[in-house]
Design a protein around this motif. Structure first.
Motif, mmCIF file in Angstrom:
data_model
loop_
_atom_site.group_PDB
_atom_site.id
_atom_site.type_symbol
_atom_site.label_atom_id
_atom_site.label_comp_id
_atom_site.label_asym_id
_atom_site.label_seq_id
_atom_site.Cartn_x
_atom_site.Cartn_y
_atom_site.Cartn_z
ATOM 1 N N MET A 1 0.868 -1.187 0.000
ATOM 2 C CA MET A 1 0.000 0.000 0.000
ATOM 3 C C MET A 1 0.903 1.234 0.000
ATOM 4 S SD MET A 1 -2.856 1.315 2.742
ATOM 5 C CE MET A 1 -4.161 0.142 2.378
ATOM 6 N N ASN A 2 0.893 1.955 -1.119
ATOM 7 C CA ASN A 2 1.858 3.036 -1.333
ATOM 8 C C ASN A 2 1.289 4.371 -0.875
ATOM 9 O OD1 ASN A 2 4.174 4.358 -2.141
ATOM 10 N ND2 ASN A 2 3.512 4.564 -4.265
ATOM 11 N N PRO B 1 -2.601 34.613 -14.202
ATOM 12 C CA PRO B 1 -2.843 34.224 -15.592
ATOM 13 C C PRO B 1 -1.637 34.452 -16.491
ATOM 14 C CG PRO B 1 -3.920 36.316 -15.109
ATOM 15 C CD PRO B 1 -3.412 35.788 -13.808
ATOM 16 N N GLU B 2 -0.722 35.366 -16.071
ATOM 17 C CA GLU B 2 0.435 35.682 -16.907
ATOM 18 C C GLU B 2 1.542 34.637 -16.797
ATOM 19 O OE1 GLU B 2 1.088 37.942 -12.972
ATOM 20 O OE2 GLU B 2 -0.540 37.086 -14.152
ATOM 21 N N LEU B 3 1.440 33.741 -15.813
ATOM 22 C CA LEU B 3 2.471 32.727 -15.606
ATOM 23 C C LEU B 3 2.030 31.391 -16.190
ATOM 24 C CD1 LEU B 3 3.237 34.912 -13.425
ATOM 25 C CD2 LEU B 3 4.126 33.008 -12.065
ATOM 26 N N TYR B 4 2.984 30.684 -16.761
ATOM 27 C CA TYR B 4 2.702 29.303 -17.152
ATOM 28 C C TYR B 4 3.059 28.411 -15.963
ATOM 29 C CZ TYR B 4 2.944 24.685 -19.149
ATOM 30 O OH TYR B 4 2.750 23.349 -19.392
ATOM 31 N N ILE B 5 2.059 27.730 -15.462
ATOM 32 C CA ILE B 5 2.253 26.845 -14.313
ATOM 33 C C ILE B 5 1.948 25.424 -14.745
ATOM 34 C CG2 ILE B 5 1.533 26.324 -11.954
ATOM 35 C CD1 ILE B 5 0.792 29.303 -11.680
ATOM 36 N N ASN B 6 2.874 24.546 -14.468
ATOM 37 C CA ASN B 6 2.773 23.153 -14.901
ATOM 38 C C ASN B 6 2.152 22.321 -13.778
ATOM 39 O OD1 ASN B 6 3.003 20.782 -16.287
ATOM 40 N ND2 ASN B 6 5.223 20.656 -16.163
ATOM 41 N N PHE B 7 0.945 21.830 -14.008
ATOM 42 C CA PHE B 7 0.286 20.946 -13.047
ATOM 43 C C PHE B 7 0.470 19.508 -13.515
ATOM 44 C CE2 PHE B 7 -1.907 24.996 -12.583
ATOM 45 C CZ PHE B 7 -1.934 25.150 -11.202
ATOM 46 N N ILE B 8 1.234 18.737 -12.743
ATOM 47 C CA ILE B 8 1.550 17.359 -13.103
ATOM 48 C C ILE B 8 0.723 16.416 -12.247
ATOM 49 C CG2 ILE B 8 3.360 15.608 -13.240
ATOM 50 C CD1 ILE B 8 5.395 17.848 -13.525
ATOM 51 N N LYS B 9 0.144 15.416 -12.864
ATOM 52 C CA LYS B 9 -0.626 14.429 -12.110
ATOM 53 C C LYS B 9 0.314 13.499 -11.347
ATOM 54 C CE LYS B 9 -4.704 14.479 -15.096
ATOM 55 N NZ LYS B 9 -5.641 13.672 -15.919
ATOM 56 N N ARG B 10 -0.268 12.636 -10.563
ATOM 57 C CA ARG B 10 0.491 11.711 -9.722
ATOM 58 C C ARG B 10 1.477 10.892 -10.559
ATOM 59 N NH1 ARG B 10 -0.702 9.270 -4.635
ATOM 60 N NH2 ARG B 10 0.249 7.238 -4.376
ATOM 61 N N VAL B 11 2.710 10.776 -10.080
ATOM 62 C CA VAL B 11 3.742 9.982 -10.735
ATOM 63 C C VAL B 11 4.303 8.992 -9.720
ATOM 64 C CG1 VAL B 11 4.322 11.848 -12.350
ATOM 65 C CG2 VAL B 11 5.575 11.645 -10.171
ATOM 66 N N PRO B 12 5.037 7.964 -10.141
ATOM 67 C CA PRO B 12 5.649 7.037 -9.180
ATOM 68 C C PRO B 12 6.517 7.786 -8.170
ATOM 69 C CG PRO B 12 5.804 6.153 -11.395
ATOM 70 C CD PRO B 12 5.269 7.549 -11.535
ATOM 71 N N ARG B 13 6.571 7.254 -6.959
ATOM 72 C CA ARG B 13 7.231 7.968 -5.863
ATOM 73 C C ARG B 13 8.687 8.303 -6.179
ATOM 74 N NH1 ARG B 13 9.316 6.500 -0.254
ATOM 75 N NH2 ARG B 13 8.880 8.370 0.971
ATOM 76 N N GLU B 14 9.403 7.372 -6.782
ATOM 77 C CA GLU B 14 10.809 7.607 -7.096
ATOM 78 C C GLU B 14 10.962 8.787 -8.049
ATOM 79 O OE1 GLU B 14 9.219 4.761 -7.311
ATOM 80 O OE2 GLU B 14 10.074 3.656 -5.611
#
Length: 443
Positions: free
Chosen positions: A14-15, A312-325
């Protein structure tokens, strides 16, 4: 050699961060002359199935499925199948009848079943242990909360088998009890009833414990005040040094400001947004292109909207869940790690702040909690805790200029102090407490 039985619902595979506490006990207690056996569930994934959050679904077994025994060099794991108990069947039937459902909930609470959705787990583990402990001896039980039923089991084991137990709290039964003075608590009538009943049982259970521990000193103090039991100690969560210290930082083309993990509704972002806008507005146009802002696995659409609408003037990168490592490597490569502390509560670290410590990068805490997180940052010299967007702006700008020259921020953390917050170090503190409190006949 002291033999310890550890009861933990959460355990690999269970991670989740809750699994890391029991995992640390199993990994490191042997270094202190304590041989652990972890009792948990058979966490086996249903193939090609997941819940709404994309997390795996776990198998539910039929009564009679085999218990799995895993014997490692320095610890053992016993994995008990999860199957529906008789009481669990009754609970599931009543879910469709609101009045009956509420009446049953109240009756279950009054009988000490405070985890109604996990009532099956209590009977699964209890029924196994009542047989197991007839033929296997232990010197100490460590019962990890949550869920409540683990503390109950520790108490019942102490009464039935005369084995001392430690109650180990990852949280309070209601963290809103940690609200700072002057903050309004809006609790429903049902929640107030539940908290009153919970307090009665935790007070009863803890009176039979050898001692209890919690992940922060304010939680220890709150339990002591509520239950009128002084025998509590702080064992923090920490980070896995064997994972974090082996990582190498990659050279990056961007000055990366990163937040890793969930942002909850109660966490305030306005100060960070204001400070970020100041920082951005005081950079030259070409410098702005050198800055990358990343939110990893934010899991809160309202907070994501708040950020994008305010900037709104900034590019913000929203990344979904990735492996813990992969997530840990992203944190290692960042220049600044952002953390919005819990300003309304005392004693809330969250596991993420220790992961930030482990990667040894600058940590920006805004707003500050003026409590345990600020103390942690100051003690380790690992960053800045502030409420002031202007102070944040100056901190970002200073580190950005340093990064422009050396391709890394100006990190001044104290490695030897940070090591005190590793999980191995915290387990060492638990081992010391066990040896200091355990009666001689168990040593």
């Amino acid at each position: 050699m002291i033999k310890a039985l550890i009861i933990s619902y959460h355990y690999p595979p269970m991670n989740v961060i809750a699994s890391r506490r029991a995992e640390a006990y199993s990994d490191f207690l042997h270094k202190h002359g304590i041989h652990p056996t972890v009792v948990t569930h058979r966490w086996e994934v249903l193939e090609n199935q997941s819940n709404k959050n994309g997390k795996p679904k776990w198998k539910v077994w039929d009564r009679g499925n085999e218990v799995v025994y895993e014997d490692f060099k320095t610890y053992k794991v016993i994995r008990i199948p999860r199957y529906q108990s008789t009481l669990g069947k009754v609970v599931s039937i009543t879910r469709g009848f609101p009045l009956l459902n509420k009446s049953l909930d109240l009756a279950l609470w009054k009988s000490g079943h405070l985890d109604i959705n996990d009532v099956d787990s209590y009977f699964n583990i209890r029924d196994f242990l009542w047989q197991h402990l007839k033929n296997n001896s232990y010197d100490i039980v460590i019962a990890i909360f949550t869920p409540h039923n683990h503390i109950r089991l520790g108490y019942e084991i102490k009464k039935k088998f005369k084995i001392p137990f430690v109650a180990d709290y990852r949280d309070l039964w209601d963290n809103d009890l940690l609200h700072k003075t002057g903050v309004e608590i809006k609790a429903s009538f049902g929640r107030k009833i539940f908290n009153n009943i919970s307090l009665r049982f935790h007070r009863r259970w803890l009176r039979k414990s050898l001692f209890y521990t919690a992940v922060s000193q304010p939680i220890v103090n709150k339990i002591s005040n509520l239950c009128n039991i002084p025998s509590g100690y702080c064992i923090k969560n920490g980070y896995e040094a064997n994972i974090f210290f082996k990582l190498e930082r990659n050279q990056t083309e961007k000055f990366i400001i990163l937040h890793g993990g969930t942002i909850y509704s109660a966490q305030e972002l306005s100060g960070f947004i204001s400070g970020l806008r100041l920082f951005y507005n005081n950079l030259e146009v070409k410098e702005r292109q050198q800055v990358s802002i990343i939110f990893l696995a934010i899991k809160n659409q309202d907070k994501q909207n708040e950020i994008t609408e305010a900037l709104p003037e900034l590019y913000i990168n929203f990344i979904k869940r990735v492996p813990r490592e992969e997530a840990i490597q992203l944190m290692k490569d960042a220049s600044i790690l952002f953390y919005p502390s819990w300003t309304t509560h005392n004693g809330i670290y969250s596991g993420k702040i220790f992961e930030y410590l482990g990667v040894q990068n600058n940590i920006l805490v805004i707003p500050s909690d003026h409590d345990v997180v600020e103390e942690l940052i100051n003690h380790t010299n690992s960053g800045l805790a502030t409420d002031d967007p202007k102070v944040m702006y100056r901190y970002l700008l200073s580190n950005f200029r340093h990064w422009q020259k050396d391709n890394q921020a100006n990190y001044k953390g104290k490695p030897e102090v940070i090591k005190q917050y590793s999980r191995e170090s915290q387990v060492g503190k638990m081992a010391t407490l066990i040896k200091a409190n355990l009666p001689d006949k168990y040593m």
